[in-house]
Design a protein around this motif. Structure first.
Motif, mmCIF file in Angstrom:
data_model
loop_
_atom_site.group_PDB
_atom_site.id
_atom_site.type_symbol
_atom_site.label_atom_id
_atom_site.label_comp_id
_atom_site.label_asym_id
_atom_site.label_seq_id
_atom_site.Cartn_x
_atom_site.Cartn_y
_atom_site.Cartn_z
ATOM 1 N N THR A 128 0.848 -1.191 0.000
ATOM 2 C CA THR A 128 0.000 0.000 0.000
ATOM 3 C C THR A 128 0.884 1.242 0.000
ATOM 4 O O THR A 128 1.922 1.283 0.663
ATOM 5 C CB THR A 128 -0.924 0.058 1.239
ATOM 6 O OG1 THR A 128 -0.142 0.196 2.424
ATOM 7 C CG2 THR A 128 -1.781 -1.184 1.332
ATOM 8 N N ASP A 129 0.458 2.223 -0.770
ATOM 9 C CA ASP A 129 1.099 3.542 -0.804
ATOM 10 C C ASP A 129 2.577 3.498 -1.193
ATOM 11 O O ASP A 129 3.337 4.404 -0.838
ATOM 12 C CB ASP A 129 0.953 4.234 0.559
ATOM 13 C CG ASP A 129 -0.489 4.611 0.872
ATOM 14 O OD1 ASP A 129 -1.329 4.503 -0.033
ATOM 15 O OD2 ASP A 129 -0.768 4.995 2.020
ATOM 16 N N HIS A 177 -4.870 7.087 -1.087
ATOM 17 C CA HIS A 177 -4.109 5.861 -0.839
ATOM 18 C C HIS A 177 -4.203 4.937 -2.042
ATOM 19 O O HIS A 177 -5.142 5.035 -2.846
ATOM 20 C CB HIS A 177 -4.639 5.125 0.397
ATOM 21 C CG HIS A 177 -4.500 5.895 1.669
ATOM 22 N ND1 HIS A 177 -3.299 6.029 2.327
ATOM 23 C CD2 HIS A 177 -5.419 6.575 2.407
ATOM 24 C CE1 HIS A 177 -3.479 6.759 3.419
ATOM 25 N NE2 HIS A 177 -4.753 7.094 3.493
ATOM 26 N N SER A 220 -9.402 9.350 0.880
ATOM 27 C CA SER A 220 -9.819 9.136 2.263
ATOM 28 C C SER A 220 -10.212 10.465 2.880
ATOM 29 O O SER A 220 -9.468 11.441 2.817
ATOM 30 C CB SER A 220 -8.669 8.503 3.065
ATOM 31 O OG SER A 220 -9.029 8.376 4.424
ATOM 32 N N PHE A 265 -14.134 6.216 2.594
ATOM 33 C CA PHE A 265 -13.133 5.994 1.560
ATOM 34 C C PHE A 265 -13.843 5.966 0.225
ATOM 35 O O PHE A 265 -14.835 5.253 0.042
ATOM 36 C CB PHE A 265 -12.387 4.683 1.773
ATOM 37 C CG PHE A 265 -11.187 4.531 0.876
ATOM 38 C CD1 PHE A 265 -9.938 5.011 1.267
ATOM 39 C CD2 PHE A 265 -11.293 3.918 -0.363
ATOM 40 C CE1 PHE A 265 -8.831 4.888 0.445
ATOM 41 C CE2 PHE A 265 -10.207 3.787 -1.198
ATOM 42 C CZ PHE A 265 -8.964 4.278 -0.793
ATOM 43 N N LEU A 294 -8.239 -3.974 0.576
ATOM 44 C CA LEU A 294 -8.760 -2.656 0.947
ATOM 45 C C LEU A 294 -9.865 -2.776 1.980
ATOM 46 O O LEU A 294 -9.855 -2.067 2.994
ATOM 47 C CB LEU A 294 -9.289 -1.928 -0.292
ATOM 48 C CG LEU A 294 -10.013 -0.609 0.005
ATOM 49 C CD1 LEU A 294 -9.042 0.430 0.556
ATOM 50 C CD2 LEU A 294 -10.727 -0.082 -1.242
ATOM 51 N N ARG A 312 -8.533 -3.617 5.295
ATOM 52 C CA ARG A 312 -7.821 -2.470 5.867
ATOM 53 C C ARG A 312 -8.815 -1.441 6.426
ATOM 54 O O ARG A 312 -8.583 -0.859 7.504
ATOM 55 C CB ARG A 312 -6.932 -1.840 4.799
ATOM 56 C CG ARG A 312 -6.018 -0.725 5.299
ATOM 57 C CD ARG A 312 -4.956 -0.386 4.276
ATOM 58 N NE ARG A 312 -4.038 -1.508 4.117
ATOM 59 C CZ ARG A 312 -2.960 -1.705 4.861
ATOM 60 N NH1 ARG A 312 -2.677 -0.858 5.850
ATOM 61 N NH2 ARG A 312 -2.176 -2.739 4.646
ATOM 62 N N LEU A 313 -9.888 -1.215 5.709
ATOM 63 C CA LEU A 313 -10.889 -0.256 6.181
ATOM 64 C C LEU A 313 -11.592 -0.762 7.433
ATOM 65 O O LEU A 313 -11.866 0.008 8.367
ATOM 66 C CB LEU A 313 -11.909 0.028 5.075
ATOM 67 C CG LEU A 313 -11.357 0.654 3.785
ATOM 68 C CD1 LEU A 313 -12.506 0.939 2.814
ATOM 69 C CD2 LEU A 313 -10.576 1.920 4.069
ATOM 70 N N GLY A 325 -9.263 -0.408 10.356
ATOM 71 C CA GLY A 325 -8.979 0.978 10.702
ATOM 72 C C GLY A 325 -10.169 1.806 11.125
ATOM 73 O O GLY A 325 -10.029 3.004 11.388
ATOM 74 N N TRP A 354 -13.080 2.465 9.386
ATOM 75 C CA TRP A 354 -13.875 3.149 8.372
ATOM 76 C C TRP A 354 -15.316 2.665 8.412
ATOM 77 O O TRP A 354 -15.598 1.546 8.846
ATOM 78 C CB TRP A 354 -13.288 2.898 6.984
ATOM 79 C CG TRP A 354 -12.307 3.939 6.522
ATOM 80 C CD1 TRP A 354 -12.572 5.020 5.745
ATOM 81 C CD2 TRP A 354 -10.905 3.990 6.807
ATOM 82 N NE1 TRP A 354 -11.411 5.737 5.525
ATOM 83 C CE2 TRP A 354 -10.376 5.126 6.168
ATOM 84 C CE3 TRP A 354 -10.034 3.174 7.542
ATOM 85 C CZ2 TRP A 354 -9.037 5.481 6.230
ATOM 86 C CZ3 TRP A 354 -8.705 3.524 7.616
ATOM 87 C CH2 TRP A 354 -8.215 4.665 6.968
ATOM 88 N N ASP A 411 -7.817 4.737 10.640
ATOM 89 C CA ASP A 411 -6.395 4.433 10.822
ATOM 90 C C ASP A 411 -5.939 3.512 9.696
ATOM 91 O O ASP A 411 -6.191 2.313 9.734
ATOM 92 C CB ASP A 411 -6.178 3.774 12.190
ATOM 93 C CG ASP A 411 -4.715 3.474 12.477
ATOM 94 O OD1 ASP A 411 -3.854 3.726 11.595
ATOM 95 O OD2 ASP A 411 -4.417 2.978 13.581
ATOM 96 N N TRP A 412 -5.274 4.065 8.700
ATOM 97 C CA TRP A 412 -4.843 3.296 7.540
ATOM 98 C C TRP A 412 -3.843 2.204 7.919
ATOM 99 O O TRP A 412 -3.776 1.155 7.287
ATOM 100 C CB TRP A 412 -4.232 4.224 6.499
ATOM 101 C CG TRP A 412 -3.859 3.567 5.211
ATOM 102 C CD1 TRP A 412 -2.611 3.222 4.789
ATOM 103 C CD2 TRP A 412 -4.752 3.152 4.162
ATOM 104 N NE1 TRP A 412 -2.660 2.634 3.537
ATOM 105 C CE2 TRP A 412 -3.970 2.579 3.130
ATOM 106 C CE3 TRP A 412 -6.137 3.217 3.988
ATOM 107 C CZ2 TRP A 412 -4.530 2.074 1.952
ATOM 108 C CZ3 TRP A 412 -6.688 2.712 2.823
ATOM 109 C CH2 TRP A 412 -5.891 2.150 1.824
#
Length: 256
Positions: free
Chosen positions: A67-68, A108, A126, A131, A151, A154-155, A158, A160, A220-221
């Motif tokens: 990621t990123d 991201h 984001s 997202f 993804l 991750r969301l 974190g 989301w 929180d990514w």
């Protein structure tokens, strides 16, 4: 139409907070226009469809996921023409604008690698705990599905609460995306940006005066990375940039 070299980040984020996003008519078109679909696609984070075959692919770790680490390259790959997408809406204005958002921490990417090559992935914006998926691409079988699964995991990890997919497609629908009226989407969006306060908007509709104001409580990514580090076998020398596939599969299974 706007003839600009880039979109101001504050303007771009304000547009997302109001349910708008920019598009171009083609890669060579120097203009962008704001889009507000009548019907909006979202993917409920507790409704991701993890099929047996996709779970097997994820757990096998055939792909390396990061990621990123290659945001610009991911945008370039998404902008490339393909057999199923001969034209693109990603023009130079879009690319420079989102690269700026990435530098500011408001965009991201999820990159999927196969044998050292970028095989697919996605990128998005984001804002608070929402997202907004912008584009997804696959140059190898299952690469985009793996990216979306990572993804969603991750969301979830974190905190989301909303994953916007903009427009429904058969591919997204097969993975759990649904289509809702724009008014319903705005109520969900405002609720998320208000950290729950917007839920009181109710069925009367959401007007311009209801748009929440920043700052917004952010997701929180990196939470998923911490979760993966706790579960990973560090002695195996694994360096993937994302948790092992079994961590992703377990998290998606618990929430689906």
């Amino acid at each position: 139409m706007r003839h600009v070299e880039t979109i101001d980040p504050a303007l771009l984020l304000s547009a997302y907070a109001q349910g708008l996003f920019p598009m171009a008519d083609g890669a060579d078109d120097p203009s962008v226009h704001w889009v507000e679909p009548r019907l909006r696609a979202i993917l409920p984070l507790d409704g991701f469809h993890l099929s047996r075959s996709l779970r097997k692919v994820i757990v096998s770790d055939r792909f390396r996921v990061t990621t990123d680490t290659a945001f610009r390259e991911m945008m370039a790959l998404c902008a490339e023409p393909a057999d199923d997408r001969p034209t693109t809406w990603i023009n130079p204005v879009i690319r420079t604008s989102y690269e700026r958002l990435f530098q500011l921490g408001h965009a991201h990417s999820v990159e999927v690698w196969l044998d050292g090559d970028l095989a697919g992935g996605l990128y998005g914006v984001s804002l608070g705990r929402a997202f907004f998926g912008e584009s997804m691409v696959s140059r190898a079988r299952d690469a985009s599905k793996v990216a979306l699964a990572h993804l969603v995991a991750r969301l979830i990890a974190g905190g989301w609460r909303l994953l916007d997919c903009q427009f429904i497609t058969p591919h997204l629908e097969s993975l759990g995306a649904i289509e809702i009226p724009q008014a319903d989407y705005l109520r969900r969006l405002y609720s998320v940006l208000s950290d729950g306060a917007g839920a009181a908007l109710g069925a009367a509709g959401a007007g311009a005066g209801d748009v929440p104001s920043p700052p917004f409580a952010a997701g929180d990514w990196g939470a998923l990375d911490a979760l993966g580090a706790a579960d990973a076998d560090l002695g195996a020398g694994r360096v993937t940039g994302s948790p092992p596939g079994y961590v992703i599969a377990q998290l998606l299974t618990k929430t689906s």
